[in-house]
Scaffold this motif. Structure first.
Motif, mmCIF file in Angstrom:
data_model
loop_
_atom_site.group_PDB
_atom_site.id
_atom_site.type_symbol
_atom_site.label_atom_id
_atom_site.label_comp_id
_atom_site.label_asym_id
_atom_site.label_seq_id
_atom_site.Cartn_x
_atom_site.Cartn_y
_atom_site.Cartn_z
ATOM 1 N N ALA A 137 -26.167 17.080 -7.153
ATOM 2 C CA ALA A 137 -26.110 18.284 -6.015
ATOM 3 C C ALA A 137 -24.432 18.376 -5.859
ATOM 4 O O ALA A 137 -24.051 19.225 -5.744
ATOM 5 N N GLU A 138 -23.700 17.125 -5.659
ATOM 6 C CA GLU A 138 -22.498 17.054 -5.399
ATOM 7 C C GLU A 138 -21.623 17.636 -6.359
ATOM 8 O O GLU A 138 -20.779 18.460 -5.933
ATOM 9 N N ILE A 139 -21.893 17.433 -7.634
ATOM 10 C CA ILE A 139 -21.247 17.840 -8.867
ATOM 11 C C ILE A 139 -21.332 19.365 -9.054
ATOM 12 O O ILE A 139 -20.223 19.925 -9.281
ATOM 13 N N LEU A 140 -22.397 19.658 -8.857
ATOM 14 C CA LEU A 140 -22.917 21.073 -9.057
ATOM 15 C C LEU A 140 -22.262 21.876 -7.760
ATOM 16 O O LEU A 140 -21.608 23.080 -7.949
ATOM 17 N N THR A 141 -22.005 21.322 -6.697
ATOM 18 C CA THR A 141 -21.394 21.969 -5.295
ATOM 19 C C THR A 141 -19.972 22.199 -5.796
ATOM 20 O O THR A 141 -19.211 23.250 -5.412
ATOM 21 N N ARG A 142 -19.262 21.237 -6.173
ATOM 22 C CA ARG A 142 -17.833 21.368 -6.528
ATOM 23 C C ARG A 142 -17.592 21.998 -7.436
ATOM 24 O O ARG A 142 -16.797 23.118 -7.435
ATOM 25 N N ALA A 143 -18.429 22.219 -8.636
ATOM 26 C CA ALA A 143 -18.330 23.156 -9.702
ATOM 27 C C ALA A 143 -18.559 24.667 -9.038
ATOM 28 O O ALA A 143 -17.724 25.654 -9.228
ATOM 29 N N TYR A 144 -19.595 24.762 -8.174
ATOM 30 C CA TYR A 144 -19.726 26.111 -7.531
ATOM 31 C C TYR A 144 -18.654 26.669 -6.751
ATOM 32 O O TYR A 144 -17.951 27.760 -6.939
ATOM 33 N N GLU A 145 -17.883 25.791 -6.022
ATOM 34 C CA GLU A 145 -16.792 25.961 -5.040
ATOM 35 C C GLU A 145 -15.559 26.373 -5.876
ATOM 36 O O GLU A 145 -14.913 27.443 -5.586
ATOM 37 N N GLN A 146 -15.306 25.698 -7.020
ATOM 38 C CA GLN A 146 -14.287 25.891 -7.900
ATOM 39 C C GLN A 146 -14.428 27.256 -8.496
ATOM 40 O O GLN A 146 -13.467 28.115 -8.967
ATOM 41 N N MET A 147 -15.863 27.532 -8.907
ATOM 42 C CA MET A 147 -15.973 28.849 -9.634
ATOM 43 C C MET A 147 -15.775 29.875 -8.739
ATOM 44 O O MET A 147 -15.514 31.133 -9.225
ATOM 45 N N LYS A 148 -16.088 29.728 -7.420
ATOM 46 C CA LYS A 148 -15.964 31.108 -6.530
ATOM 47 C C LYS A 148 -14.564 31.288 -6.229
ATOM 48 O O LYS A 148 -14.204 32.352 -6.233
ATOM 49 N N GLU A 149 -13.542 30.126 -5.974
ATOM 50 C CA GLU A 149 -12.129 30.502 -6.210
ATOM 51 C C GLU A 149 -11.687 31.164 -7.633
ATOM 52 O O GLU A 149 -10.864 32.108 -7.280
ATOM 53 N N TYR A 150 -12.214 30.782 -8.544
ATOM 54 C CA TYR A 150 -11.765 31.296 -9.978
ATOM 55 C C TYR A 150 -12.279 33.044 -9.962
ATOM 56 O O TYR A 150 -11.532 33.719 -10.094
ATOM 57 N N ALA A 151 -13.426 32.860 -9.366
ATOM 58 C CA ALA A 151 -13.903 34.484 -9.073
ATOM 59 C C ALA A 151 -12.949 35.401 -8.223
ATOM 60 O O ALA A 151 -12.591 36.521 -8.705
ATOM 61 N N LEU A 152 -12.593 34.801 -7.148
ATOM 62 C CA LEU A 152 -11.572 35.570 -6.184
ATOM 63 C C LEU A 152 -10.343 35.722 -7.027
ATOM 64 O O LEU A 152 -9.465 36.736 -6.807
ATOM 65 N N PHE A 153 -9.718 34.729 -7.918
ATOM 66 C CA PHE A 153 -8.545 35.019 -8.643
ATOM 67 C C PHE A 153 -8.671 36.150 -9.476
ATOM 68 O O PHE A 153 -7.885 36.984 -9.890
ATOM 69 N N VAL A 154 -9.981 36.144 -10.397
ATOM 70 C CA VAL A 154 -10.215 37.159 -11.236
ATOM 71 C C VAL A 154 -10.104 38.517 -10.476
ATOM 72 O O VAL A 154 -9.562 39.407 -11.021
ATOM 73 N N GLN A 155 -10.747 38.626 -9.392
ATOM 74 C CA GLN A 155 -10.856 39.698 -8.794
ATOM 75 C C GLN A 155 -9.439 40.283 -8.220
ATOM 76 O O GLN A 155 -9.259 41.456 -8.314
ATOM 77 N N SER A 156 -8.682 39.397 -7.830
ATOM 78 C CA SER A 156 -7.172 39.810 -7.539
ATOM 79 C C SER A 156 -6.314 40.374 -8.611
ATOM 80 O O SER A 156 -5.616 41.460 -8.633
ATOM 81 N N ILE A 157 -6.750 39.772 -9.899
ATOM 82 C CA ILE A 157 -6.154 40.321 -11.268
ATOM 83 C C ILE A 157 -6.552 41.852 -11.493
ATOM 84 O O ILE A 157 -5.833 42.693 -11.630
ATOM 85 N N GLU A 158 -7.911 41.920 -11.373
ATOM 86 C CA GLU A 158 -8.407 43.275 -11.410
ATOM 87 C C GLU A 158 -7.883 44.347 -10.393
ATOM 88 O O GLU A 158 -7.375 45.412 -10.848
ATOM 89 N N THR A 159 -7.667 44.004 -9.069
ATOM 90 C CA THR A 159 -7.001 44.689 -8.192
ATOM 91 C C THR A 159 -5.521 45.029 -8.573
ATOM 92 O O THR A 159 -5.099 46.123 -8.142
ATOM 93 N N PHE A 160 -4.857 44.012 -8.850
ATOM 94 C CA PHE A 160 -3.599 44.145 -9.139
ATOM 95 C C PHE A 160 -3.374 45.277 -10.220
ATOM 96 O O PHE A 160 -2.460 46.205 -10.319
ATOM 97 N N LEU A 161 -4.297 45.124 -11.407
ATOM 98 C CA LEU A 161 -4.100 45.998 -12.505
ATOM 99 C C LEU A 161 -4.397 47.683 -12.075
ATOM 100 O O LEU A 161 -3.944 48.507 -12.388
ATOM 101 N N ARG A 162 -5.274 47.648 -11.321
ATOM 102 C CA ARG A 162 -5.642 48.891 -10.796
ATOM 103 C C ARG A 162 -4.748 49.683 -9.952
ATOM 104 O O ARG A 162 -4.319 50.810 -10.041
ATOM 105 N N LYS A 163 -3.995 48.806 -8.949
ATOM 106 C CA LYS A 163 -3.044 49.178 -8.167
ATOM 107 C C LYS A 163 -1.945 49.784 -8.945
ATOM 108 O O LYS A 163 -1.124 50.553 -8.798
ATOM 109 N N SER A 164 -1.517 48.791 -10.219
ATOM 110 C CA SER A 164 -0.297 49.012 -10.920
ATOM 111 C C SER A 164 -0.593 50.316 -11.713
ATOM 112 O O SER A 164 0.410 51.144 -11.715
ATOM 113 N N ALA A 165 -1.815 50.563 -12.048
ATOM 114 C CA ALA A 165 -2.169 51.657 -12.861
ATOM 115 C C ALA A 165 -1.865 53.157 -11.925
ATOM 116 O O ALA A 165 -1.221 54.115 -12.164
ATOM 117 N N ASN A 166 -2.433 52.871 -10.725
ATOM 118 C CA ASN A 166 -2.339 54.137 -9.427
ATOM 119 C C ASN A 166 -0.844 54.184 -9.175
ATOM 120 O O ASN A 166 -0.376 55.463 -9.273
#
Length: 82
Positions: free
Chosen positions: A48-77
């Motif tokens: 559970a501890e290992i999965l929880t750490r992995a989950y938290e890291q994956m959530k951070e990565y998901a936010l990072f990827v979302q920020s990349i998407e936002t940056f690309l769309r804003k740059s296009a606009n």
């Protein structure tokens, strides 16, 4: 024309943003699966501890990827406005 000579256009940036969005959606599904797995583990177990750490890291990565998407769309606009 090779990739280094290609001009950056709003369409090019939007296409990249769409690709990032698709991957983000796939990643979201993986996160949901991992969250379900967490529900099936014994609390405070090593697994559970290992999965929880992995989950938290994956959530951070998901936010990072979302920020990349936002940056690309804003740059296009911004390119469309110029």
């Amino acid at each position: 024309m090779n990739i280094h000579e290609q001009k950056i256009t709003p369409e090019c940036l939007e296409k990249a943003a769409n690709q990032v969005e698709d991957k983000r959606e796939e990643y979201k599904d993986v996160l949901l699966q991992l969250k379900k797995m967490l529900g099936g583990t014994t609390p405070h177990s090593e697994t559970a501890e290992i999965l929880t750490r992995a989950y938290e890291q994956m959530k951070e990565y998901a936010l990072f990827v979302q920020s990349i998407e936002t940056f690309l769309r804003k740059s296009a606009n911004n390119l469309k406005i110029k």
